[in-house]
Design a protein around this motif. Structure first.
Motif, short mmCIF file in Angstrom:
data_model
loop_
_atom_site.label_atom_id
_atom_site.label_comp_id
_atom_site.label_asym_id
_atom_site.label_seq_id
_atom_site.Cartn_x
_atom_site.Cartn_y
_atom_site.Cartn_z
N THR A 128 14.64 -29.24 25.96
CA THR A 128 13.71 -29.06 24.85
C THR A 128 14.15 -29.83 23.61
O THR A 128 15.29 -29.74 23.16
CB THR A 128 13.63 -27.56 24.49
N GLY A 129 13.21 -30.60 23.05
CA GLY A 129 13.45 -31.29 21.79
C GLY A 129 14.35 -32.49 21.84
O GLY A 129 14.65 -33.09 20.80
N ILE A 144 20.20 -33.94 30.09
CA ILE A 144 20.25 -34.14 28.64
C ILE A 144 20.01 -32.77 28.02
O ILE A 144 18.99 -32.13 28.31
CB ILE A 144 19.16 -35.13 28.16
N GLY A 145 20.91 -32.31 27.18
CA GLY A 145 20.80 -30.99 26.57
C GLY A 145 19.70 -30.90 25.53
O GLY A 145 19.23 -31.91 24.99
N ALA A 146 19.30 -29.68 25.24
CA ALA A 146 18.26 -29.43 24.24
C ALA A 146 18.66 -30.02 22.89
O ALA A 146 19.81 -29.92 22.48
CB ALA A 146 18.02 -27.93 24.10
N VAL A 149 20.28 -36.17 20.84
CA VAL A 149 19.74 -37.48 20.45
C VAL A 149 20.55 -38.51 21.21
O VAL A 149 21.73 -38.73 20.92
CB VAL A 149 19.83 -37.71 18.93
N VAL A 150 19.91 -39.14 22.21
CA VAL A 150 20.59 -40.07 23.10
C VAL A 150 20.21 -41.49 22.70
O VAL A 150 19.04 -41.86 22.76
CB VAL A 150 20.22 -39.80 24.57
N LEU A 151 21.22 -42.27 22.32
CA LEU A 151 21.01 -43.65 21.87
C LEU A 151 21.73 -44.67 22.75
O LEU A 151 21.59 -45.86 22.55
CB LEU A 151 21.48 -43.81 20.42
N VAL A 161 25.06 -34.05 25.48
CA VAL A 161 24.69 -33.01 24.52
C VAL A 161 25.09 -33.44 23.11
O VAL A 161 26.02 -34.20 22.92
CB VAL A 161 25.36 -31.66 24.86
N GLY A 162 24.35 -32.95 22.12
CA GLY A 162 24.73 -33.14 20.73
C GLY A 162 23.96 -34.25 20.03
O GLY A 162 23.11 -34.91 20.59
N ILE A 163 24.30 -34.39 18.72
CA ILE A 163 23.67 -35.40 17.86
C ILE A 163 24.79 -36.16 17.16
O ILE A 163 25.47 -35.58 16.31
CB ILE A 163 22.75 -34.75 16.81
#
Length: 190
Positions: A128-129, A144-146, A149-151, A161-163
């Motif tokens: 989600t999101g 990919i975790g909720a 932000v995967v760049l 996971v994570g930002i």
């Protein structure tokens, strides 16, 4: 097309414990409606009937809350759970049996030309999101975790996971045929 619809319904039945019948899924699940509209729009897009393709895409977005550009390449068995707010960009490629949750974006990072959206392998789950942005590759069986932000590209079987997203590798390698990470970064998964 009807074979794909049957397969999509079967996948929803497998993935969603709230799905009670195939009839319910066909009539009431927005991901099925969005995929039917996408497939029609995609055929028109490939025939270079861009206006009608985009019109169908936008009508589908209005009714389902799921925006799939008709230029995207999507395999069979895509399940979009709940669906609202999902965006799949023009040059995105999505493999078979992918599960997306609501609010997922497979988008670009600017005004680049050419391939500018992600390539998502087979059997991938995107929470989600999550935002998966740019011309990157998400390998087969990745998660990919909720709200991640995967760049950067994620190798097969890994979890991000994570930002910004940090990669967690599996303790054991995935079973069966696995595409090497080097191979998928050199060519498309399709």
């Amino acid at each position: 097309m009807f074979k794909n619809i049957r397969y999509d319904i079967k996948r929803v039945m497998e993935q969603d414990p709230a799905a009670n019948s195939k009839l319910e899924v066909f009539f009431l699940y927005p991901c099925i409606h969005a995929m039917i509209a996408y497939r029609i729009a995609h055929v028109l897009y490939k025939k270079r009937i861009f206006f009608l393709a985009r019109l169908i895409s936008q009508l589908s977005r209005f009714f389902t809350g799921i925006e799939i550009h008709p230029g995207a390449k999507i395999g069979k068995g895509l399940v979009i759970d709940h669906g609202m707010g999902v965006v799949i960009g023009e040059t995105a490629e999505v493999g078979d049996n992918v599960l997306l949750y609501h609010g997922v974006t497979l988008g670009g990072t600017g005004k680049d030309k050419g391939k500018r959206h992600p390539t998502v392998g087979n059997n991938v789950i995107i929470g989600t999101g999550a935002k998966v942005l740019g011309n990157i590759v998400i390998g087969d069986n990745a998660k990919i975790g909720a709200n991640a932000v995967v760049l950067k590209s994620i190798q097969a079987g890994a979890t991000a996971v994570g930002i910004p997203a940090k990669v967690i590798l599996p303790k054991e390698p995935p079973k069966g045929d696995v595409i090497k990470f080097e191979d998928i970064t050199k060519k498309s998964c399709f």
